[in-house]
Design an enzyme around this catalytic site. Structure first.
Site, short mmCIF file in Angstrom:
data_model
loop_
_atom_site.label_atom_id
_atom_site.label_comp_id
_atom_site.label_asym_id
_atom_site.label_seq_id
_atom_site.Cartn_x
_atom_site.Cartn_y
_atom_site.Cartn_z
N HIS A 9 0.83 -1.19 0.00
CA HIS A 9 0.00 0.00 0.00
C HIS A 9 0.87 1.25 0.00
O HIS A 9 2.03 1.22 0.40
CB HIS A 9 -0.95 0.03 1.20
CG HIS A 9 -0.31 -0.32 2.50
ND1 HIS A 9 -0.09 -1.62 2.90
CD2 HIS A 9 0.19 0.46 3.50
CE1 HIS A 9 0.48 -1.63 4.09
NE2 HIS A 9 0.67 -0.39 4.47
N CYS B 221 -0.22 -6.23 18.44
CA CYS B 221 0.79 -6.02 17.38
C CYS B 221 1.21 -4.56 17.42
O CYS B 221 0.54 -3.73 18.05
CB CYS B 221 0.22 -6.40 16.01
SG CYS B 221 -1.18 -5.38 15.48
#
Length: 648
Positions: A67, A174
């Site tokens: 991305h 995360c």
């Protein structure tokens, strides 16, 4: 969120062949440019490749989601390619990942925290469904894959599985706190249902702690799994449980295997009884929720605990600059803009004068509403500095930011399409604007007036009044030796210092040596009244006192609190009264003997003699009382022993 709204069949290709990651990305970038989604094909390609350098965009299960966020993007869109031959050279979280499905996201730079996160999260959630992923992979045409994008399969009914009667807790976290945190949680819960195990996952992500494990679950659990790539918050809650630690990506590949390992560990390792803390006790409105009183107290203590390293670092840096200037007659260099000594002075001063209050506010807010409250908390502290409300304003701002964010989290929950927008835009921006406006426009002037009134009151204290204030500070310092009462005195003295009154902190710093010196003196002068272990501890305690550490006397306080605490308080009251009476000041948050050369209010040598002499006198008084009360205790114990023997 309808994925079809951000793509078209023209942006989708199936069974394509690429020789490398770069070839695949270039091809999809070209598709986006041809579809009119980009201003510049080259600039967007560079943005994507720059992102590739930061971390792997290959995930697992054959998926890669590169991305780019760039001004070269006209409108948010994505392009998809399925590969005829998998690429095994794409950098991935799973080193064995062979990429078969590439999804390239093109995001305008001003939508980095909104559309980007929402789209990425939507794909991550959907692709955990193997059926959905396989439909995309096995599509024969671009139109077929396009039609499948929003065909979310209903969750299959899991066959009835015999319950094992086991409860597994898990934490997932995360670095970004979005995709993998939630994907791993979902994988563990699904695997638990399939093997007949109750799995409860606490997600520590971008929104702070979600689905926090309650005291009931902590008592009931057999084992805990840490599926994390960052540090676990409040890990001590799980000290009583066997633990299995793995990466946040591991459950996506082998959730059942991880659960099986955890269950085996629970059989071989011993589970201890959960020792709940005060916040877990009966003082709650609901299970796992702190009472208002406890939350307020914890907020203050959290804020103070986080500013202590900043205060120590800033204070010692500023002290070093002052000492060098005085010792080597470098006052000119000390005041010369841009010189190395001036820069050190500015560094220490900035840590103390600029950052101290915002950090206090931020972490007070953090203790109430977790990570989303950090930004508004910092804003509250900066506002306190701007309006001149000092420490008092910073503390009020911390409470305000924490509870504003708590309300936002309650009534504007991050769900569905707008989850990313709410977490990364609404919480910090709305929270900062609300808190900033209240601090600057509503409570600013009253707080500043109260703060200036407090400063004037402190400055005007002299004679008996100053002695009374010093005595109160002294009693608070030695009442619990580093506990909440001691911290309250510390907070008051820092606030006074931040507002320009340096006497309370000098009093505080002198009194901090009393308990340690008193204990050492008692175990030496009255050594026959103390056992060998106590004498050994006493020999070392004075060194802690030199550094301004009161905790060295805690073992003596715990063993005999009703005699030791009053003895220490008595000496500390004398020390505090003397230092305050002579108006000795200290404008740097120093510690113990290291503050000696930085004292103000009297000629340097006179100030040092009074300040240190007061601490020694207070310690001597405490020492006499410690020996006398200990002697009296031993005498009473001996008499009771004789009475018991006579009665027998």
């Amino acid at each position: 969120m309808l994925l079809k709204d951000l793509t078209s069949p023209n942006l989708i290709v199936t069974k394509q062949s690429f020789y490398s990651k770069e070839d695949a990305i270039k091809y999809l970038v070209k598709k986006l440019h041809e579809a009119g989604k980009l201003y510049s094909e080259e600039d967007f390609y560079q943005a994507v490749m720059e992102r590739e350098k930061l971390s792997a965009t290959g995930i697992e299960g054959g998926i890669a989601i590169p991305h780019g966020k760039s001004v070269a993007v006209k409108e948010a869109a994505f392009a998809i390619a399925t590969l005829q031959k998998p690429l095994d050279t794409w950098e991935s979280i799973d080193p064995n990942n062979r990429v078969e499905l590439v999804i390239l996201l093109a995001i305008p730079e001003n939508e980095a925290g909104t559309t980007h996160l929402a789209l990425l999260g939507e794909f991550m959630t959907r692709l955990t469904d193997v059926t959905y992923k396989n439909r995309l992979l096995h599509s024969k045409t671009s139109r077929e894959l396009f039609d499948y994008l929003d065909c979310i399969s209903e969750e299959k009914t899991v066959a009835t599985v015999q319950k094992q009667g086991k409860t597994v807790l898990a934490i997932t976290a995360c670095p970004a706190g979005i995709a993998h945190t939630y994907m791993a949680a979902e994988a563990l819960v699904k695997a638990g249902r399939e093997i007949g195990v109750d799995v409860f996952v606490e997600k520590q992500g971008a929104n702070g702690i979600e689905d926090r494990h309650t005291k009931e679950l902590l008592n009931r659990a057999d084992v805990v799994i840490f599926a994390t790539d960052v540090a676990v918050k409040n890990e001590e809650r799980y000290d009583h449980l066997p633990k299995v630690k793995t990466s946040v990506a591991a459950p996506l590949k082998n959730a059942k295997g991880i659960l099986t390992e955890a269950l085996e560990k629970s059989k071989s390792a011993t589970k201890r009884e959960h020792a709940g803390k005060e916040s877990d006790s009966g003082k709650v409105h609901e299970i796992g929720q702190k009472s208002f009183k406890t939350e307020m107290k914890d907020s203050i203590l959290t804020g103070i605990s986080y500013i202590i390293p900043v205060i120590v670092a800033g204070g010692m840096t500023l002290s070093f600059a002052v000492l060098v200037a005085q010792a080597f007659h470098l006052q000119g260099l000390y005041n010369a803009t841009g010189s190395w000594l001036w820069l050190l002075r500015q560094l220490g001063g900035t840590l103390l004068g600029t950052l101290m209050v915002p950090i206090l506010s931020a972490y007070m807010a953090y203790a109430i509403a977790d990570k989303p409250a950090l930004g508004p908390g910092l804003a509250a502290g900066i506002s306190a500095n701007l309006i001149g409300s000092g420490f008092l304003g910073g503390m009020l701002g911390g409470f305000l930011a924490g509870y504003v964010l708590k309300l936002l989290k309650k009534y504007a929950k991050p769900k569905g399409t707008f989850a990313g927008f709410i977490s990364f835009w609404l919480y910090p921006v709305a929270g900062t604007l609300i808190v900033g406006c209240i601090m600057l426009l509503v409570v600013g002037k009253p707080l500043a007036l109260i703060n200036s009134g407090l400063v004037d009151w402190l400055k005007g204290m002299s004679g008996i009044n100053a002695m009374i204030l010093g005595a109160i500070i002294g009693a608070m310092v030695s009442f619990d030796l580093g506990g909440p009462v001691n911290k309250a005195a510390y907070t008051f003295c820092l606030g006074a210092m931040a507002s320009g009154n340096f006497i309370p902190y000098a009093t505080f710093a002198s009194v901090k040596m009393v308990s340690a010196f008193g204990v050492t003196g008692a175990t030496i002068a009255g050594k026959k009244y103390y056992d060998e272990a106590e004498r050994e501890v006493g020999k070392q305690t004075w060194l802690l006192g030199l550094a301004g550490i009161t905790e060295g006397a805690i073992p003596f306080m715990i063993r005999d609190p009703f005699r030791v605490i009053p003895s220490l308080i008595a000496g500390s009251i004398i020390t505090g009264a003397i230092v305050s009476y002579f108006r000795i000041g200290l404008n740097v948050p120093g510690a113990g003997i290291f503050s000696l050369a930085l004292l103000q209010g009297q000629q340097a040598l006179v100030a040092a003699i009074i300040w240190l002499g007061a601490a020694i006198l207070g310690a001597f008084i405490s020492m006499i009382l410690l020996i006398a009360t200990r002697k009296n205790k031993l005498r009473k114990d001996q008499e009771n022993k004789k009475l018991t023997q006579a009665a027998a």
